[in-house]
Structure formats: C-alpha cells, structure tokens
Design a protein around this motif. Structure first.
Motif, PDB file in Angstrom:
ATOM      1  N   UNK A 112       0.868  -1.074   0.024  1.00 35.03           N
ATOM      2  CA  UNK A 112       0.166  -0.143   0.029  1.00 35.03           C
ATOM      3  C   UNK A 112       0.858   1.295  -0.019  1.00 35.03           C
ATOM      4  N   UNK A 113       1.848   1.170   0.653  1.00 34.29           N
ATOM      5  CA  UNK A 113       3.029   2.445   0.629  1.00 34.29           C
ATOM      6  C   UNK A 113       3.314   2.594  -0.817  1.00 34.29           C
ATOM      7  N   UNK A 114       3.824   1.518  -1.605  1.00 34.13           N
ATOM      8  CA  UNK A 114       4.371   1.796  -2.901  1.00 34.13           C
ATOM      9  C   UNK A 114       3.291   2.299  -3.647  1.00 34.13           C
ATOM     10  N   UNK A 115       1.985   1.834  -3.792  1.00 34.27           N
ATOM     11  CA  UNK A 115       0.751   2.394  -4.513  1.00 34.27           C
ATOM     12  C   UNK A 115       0.622   3.754  -4.134  1.00 34.27           C
ATOM     13  N   UNK A 116       0.592   4.024  -2.855  1.00 35.16           N
ATOM     14  CA  UNK A 116       0.300   5.515  -2.470  1.00 35.16           C
ATOM     15  C   UNK A 116       1.330   6.713  -2.940  1.00 35.16           C
ATOM     16  N   UNK A 117       2.561   6.082  -2.707  1.00 38.23           N
ATOM     17  CA  UNK A 117       3.540   6.952  -3.183  1.00 38.23           C
ATOM     18  C   UNK A 117       3.346   7.014  -4.625  1.00 38.23           C
ATOM     19  N   UNK A 118       3.385   6.311  -5.525  1.00 41.80           N
ATOM     20  CA  UNK A 118       2.918   6.709  -7.045  1.00 41.80           C
ATOM     21  C   UNK A 118       1.763   7.418  -7.099  1.00 41.80           C
ATOM     22  N   UNK A 119       0.690   7.276  -6.235  1.00 38.64           N
ATOM     23  CA  UNK A 119      -0.331   7.981  -6.472  1.00 38.64           C
ATOM     24  C   UNK A 119       0.103   9.471  -6.240  1.00 38.64           C
ATOM     25  N   UNK A 120       0.768   9.447  -5.151  1.00 40.33           N
ATOM     26  CA  UNK A 120       1.157  11.046  -4.747  1.00 40.33           C
ATOM     27  C   UNK A 120       1.922  11.808  -5.860  1.00 40.33           C
ATOM     28  N   UNK A 121       2.406  11.023  -6.851  1.00 42.71           N
ATOM     29  CA  UNK A 121       3.375  11.782  -7.715  1.00 42.71           C
ATOM     30  C   UNK A 121       2.497  11.826  -9.036  1.00 42.71           C
ATOM     31  N   UNK A 122       1.176  11.237  -9.038  1.00 38.34           N
ATOM     32  CA  UNK A 122       0.408  11.360 -10.031  1.00 38.34           C
ATOM     33  C   UNK A 122       0.291  10.152 -11.068  1.00 38.34           C
ATOM     34  N   UNK A 123       0.898   8.904 -10.827  1.00 38.55           N
ATOM     35  CA  UNK A 123       1.019   7.831 -11.352  1.00 38.55           C
ATOM     36  C   UNK A 123       0.088   6.750 -11.039  1.00 38.55           C
ATOM     37  N   UNK A 124      -0.857   6.454 -11.922  1.00 42.68           N
ATOM     38  CA  UNK A 124      -1.712   5.461 -11.846  1.00 42.68           C
ATOM     39  C   UNK A 124      -1.455   3.948 -12.353  1.00 42.68           C
ATOM     40  N   UNK A 125      -1.011   3.000 -11.761  1.00 45.60           N
ATOM     41  CA  UNK A 125      -0.538   1.822 -12.342  1.00 45.60           C
ATOM     42  C   UNK A 125      -1.771   0.843 -12.553  1.00 45.60           C
ATOM     43  N   UNK A 126      -3.080   1.134 -12.115  1.00 43.49           N
ATOM     44  CA  UNK A 126      -3.961   0.334 -12.190  1.00 43.49           C
ATOM     45  C   UNK A 126      -4.513   0.185 -13.777  1.00 43.49           C
ATOM     46  N   UNK A 127      -4.810  -1.056 -14.050  1.00 39.83           N
ATOM     47  CA  UNK A 127      -4.990  -1.392 -15.237  1.00 39.83           C
ATOM     48  C   UNK A 127      -3.955  -1.499 -16.336  1.00 39.83           C
ATOM     49  N   UNK A 128      -2.625  -1.567 -15.599  1.00 44.34           N
ATOM     50  CA  UNK A 128      -1.244  -1.364 -16.420  1.00 44.34           C
ATOM     51  C   UNK A 128      -0.646  -2.903 -16.221  1.00 44.34           C
ATOM     52  N   UNK A 129       0.508  -2.933 -16.954  1.00 49.16           N
ATOM     53  CA  UNK A 129       1.415  -4.041 -16.816  1.00 49.16           C
ATOM     54  C   UNK A 129       2.565  -3.700 -16.139  1.00 49.16           C
ATOM     55  N   UNK A 130       2.998  -4.408 -15.005  1.00 49.98           N
ATOM     56  CA  UNK A 130       4.092  -4.161 -14.113  1.00 49.98           C
ATOM     57  C   UNK A 130       5.286  -5.254 -14.621  1.00 49.98           C
ATOM     58  N   UNK A 131       6.276  -5.127 -14.525  1.00 49.27           N
ATOM     59  CA  UNK A 131       7.375  -6.115 -14.496  1.00 49.27           C
ATOM     60  C   UNK A 131       8.201  -5.746 -13.146  1.00 49.27           C
ATOM     61  N   UNK A 132       8.349  -7.081 -12.125  1.00 49.49           N
ATOM     62  CA  UNK A 132       8.699  -6.708 -10.861  1.00 49.49           C
ATOM     63  C   UNK A 132      10.029  -7.738 -10.789  1.00 49.49           C
ATOM     64  N   UNK A 133      10.998  -7.244 -10.072  1.00 48.08           N
ATOM     65  CA  UNK A 133      12.188  -8.087  -9.820  1.00 48.08           C
ATOM     66  C   UNK A 133      11.946  -8.368  -8.347  1.00 48.08           C
ATOM     67  N   UNK A 134      12.236  -9.684  -8.000  1.00 50.13           N
ATOM     68  CA  UNK A 134      12.137  -9.672  -6.472  1.00 50.13           C
ATOM     69  C   UNK A 134      10.845 -10.281  -5.943  1.00 50.13           C
ATOM     70  N   UNK A 135      11.107 -11.372  -4.772  1.00 49.00           N
ATOM     71  CA  UNK A 135      10.086 -11.993  -4.162  1.00 49.00           C
ATOM     72  C   UNK A 135      10.096 -12.299  -2.738  1.00 49.00           C
ATOM     73  N   UNK A 136      11.037 -11.400  -2.425  1.00 49.75           N
ATOM     74  CA  UNK A 136      11.096 -11.284  -0.725  1.00 49.75           C
ATOM     75  C   UNK A 136       9.992 -10.734   0.141  1.00 49.75           C
ATOM     76  N   UNK A 137      10.184 -10.144   0.949  1.00 45.95           N
ATOM     77  CA  UNK A 137       8.929  -9.627   1.970  1.00 45.95           C
ATOM     78  C   UNK A 137       8.303  -8.398   0.997  1.00 45.95           C
ATOM     79  N   UNK A 138       9.285  -7.360   0.508  1.00 48.43           N
ATOM     80  CA  UNK A 138       8.934  -6.267   0.017  1.00 48.43           C
ATOM     81  C   UNK A 138       8.258  -6.635  -1.332  1.00 48.43           C
TER      82      UNK A 138
END
Length: 293
Positions: A112-138
């Motif tokens: 939620x912190x990551x999504x909120x920080x992007x929202x604060x920058x005017x970036x909405x990732x909903x409905x988009x494609x993400x490429x993500x590296x890492x499968x630890x806790x974060x």
C-alpha cells in the motif's frame, strides 16, 4: 525525539533487520512522535534470522508497542507471531508488528505504501502491466497488493534461489485470487527480462541489489533496455541515487523514483497502527526529502 520527552513512561518501538544502520525510519517516526507530543521512542536493532526468536520475545518481555521488520526477517518472523492481518496472511510477509497486551499481530504496509507513493506523484498503475524483480518480503507485498488494487498484468522475475518458490507461490496466488494475470520468470534469462521490461508500463526492483554492500550493482545495466516513457521504481532509498536510477537517467527515463516515498507511506500506515494517530506526512516529507537531497 526530544530528550525532554523521554521519561519513565516512554513506550519503545523497534526496527529489526540486517543491515539497518542506514535506515531513515528512526528519523521519520521520532520526528513524528515529537511533532504530535507522543511519548514514544523508535530504535533500530540489527537482527539476523538467528537472533529473531529472542528479539520477538523481547517485544513482549519489554512491553514494547511493536516493531517494524525488514530484510531478512519479513517471512521468517511469521511463526513467532500470534495473529496475522487477513491481507498479510495472503501476502505471507510482515513488516509491522503490533503488541496488544502480549498478543503480537503481523501486518504488511509495503504494498500500500508503494501504490500510495506513486499516486502522490500522479502515477496510476491500475489497469497497467508491471514487471517486478524480487519475491522477498517487499516484493511479495508489492506483487499481491498491486494485483488486489487493479494492476492488469505482472511479470515476476527472481533468481533460482531460496525465494524462487515464493515467487511461484505469488504467481499462483495472484492468478487464483485476483483478476490480475501473473507470470513467473527467471532472472537468469536476460533476453526474457529485457523483453518483459520493454512491454511494461512500470518496472519495479524490489530486491536488495543497489543497497549496501551492493550499491554499485543493478539488475539492469544497459540503458537501451529502458524506454523514455517507462516508469522506473527502485524500493532502495539509500543511496538516494541507486545504480538502477543512474542507468534509467542515462536512458532519458522521465519518471524515476527511489523507495523514499514508499518508505514514508508504509511508515505512516504503521504509525497509525501503533498510535491510532495520523502521521504528519507533509512535515515528515519535508524533513526526509529536504535533508537528504
């Protein structure tokens, strides 16, 4: 935290991780406590997996209000807790512990912190494609929270190491429980990695690569991999300009972010869980960003 506020009634909150001396969380929380006149103190403790059982027991023994937890303890801590928040149970990783009269409940606020920080920058990732590296806790928290919040597709990359099975679990869980399409990829396949980044709206690195002692390294070293209109997000915030961010800047990427905004927003969520009060986010934002540019 002002010394005049420390007395026999001060309530302790911790941060348990390794390495952790670089963390800005103590600065963030202690300034917030002082601003609101709350009699709490937040301290960082370097805790490895072998020290974790006794450290968690100390939360109860010392009647601490709770603790943050970070690498390498996000998943290892779960067996030592009494309860998990429902969303956290799905994510399978904890970054915040709350102690209610000896009952320890685990939460995760990274996603939620990551999504909120992007929202604060005017970036909405909903409905988009993400490429993500890492499968630890974060990485796990980001993947599942983004899927729950409406990201359309996630390509998850991980090395064939102890976290690969977690990456596989994340993909299966997302495909089973959400409307997001998730696929699993091996970081060793560089051509596949390049292609998935190229087809994404956002590339997020949730690994420890770029953080001390790996601050001179990046999973992406070739600027030609990165489009100018790509969003690049690195969860690392110390150093403030990571190797990935340098590569992205050389590529002319316009929207490049470190993890400081995510750290602030996940911290605000944890602060609310411990104190019941809203963190003075704008005030803390100015302290963290203005003092560390």
């Amino acid at each position: 935290m002002s010394l005049k506020q420390l007395d026999g009634h001060t309530i302790l909150i911790g941060l348990m991780a390794y390495p952790i001396r670089h963390s800005m969380s103590p600065t963030m929380h202690n300034h917030a406590f002082e601003k609101l006149g709350l009699n709490f103190a937040y301290l960082a403790f370097e805790i490895t997996n072998d020290k974790l059982p006794k450290a968690i027991e100390a939360i109860k023994t010392l009647d601490m209000r709770g603790s943050n937890v970070s690498m390498p303890n996000n998943q290892k801590v779960i067996p030592y807790l009494d309860k998990l928040d429902p969303a956290t149970e799905m994510i399978g990783a904890v970054n915040t512990i709350v102690n209610d009269d000896g009952v320890l409940t685990g939460y995760t606020t990274d996603g939620t912190g990551m999504i909120k920080s992007l929202d604060d920058e005017g970036i909405d990732i909903r409905g988009k494609k993400m490429t993500l590296a890492g499968a630890g806790g974060a990485g796990t928290a980001i993947a599942i929270q983004c899927a729950l919040d409406g990201v359309k597709e996630i390509s998850i990359f991980n090395r064939d190491d102890e976290f690969f099975q977690q990456a596989k679990r994340n993909v299966e869980l997302i495909n089973e429980k959400t409307d997001c399409k998730a696929t699993l990829h091996r970081l060793e396949d560089k051509e596949d990695f390049k292609n998935e980044i190229n087809s994404a709206y956002i590339y997020a690195d949730a690994t420890s690569v770029g953080m001390k002692p790996l601050e001179d390294q990046s999973l992406v070293n070739d600027p030609s991999w990165l489009r100018k209109d790509l969003v690049v997000f690195d969860t690392v915030y110390a150093p403030r300009t990571t190797k990935l961010m340098e590569v992205a800047q050389k590529a002319g990427v316009k929207q490049v972010f470190d993890g400081l905004g995510m750290m602030l927003e996940q911290g605000a969520a944890a602060f609310k869980l411990w104190t019941g009060e809203d963190m003075p986010v704008d005030y803390i934002h100015n302290i963290l960003f203005d003092d560390n540019d």
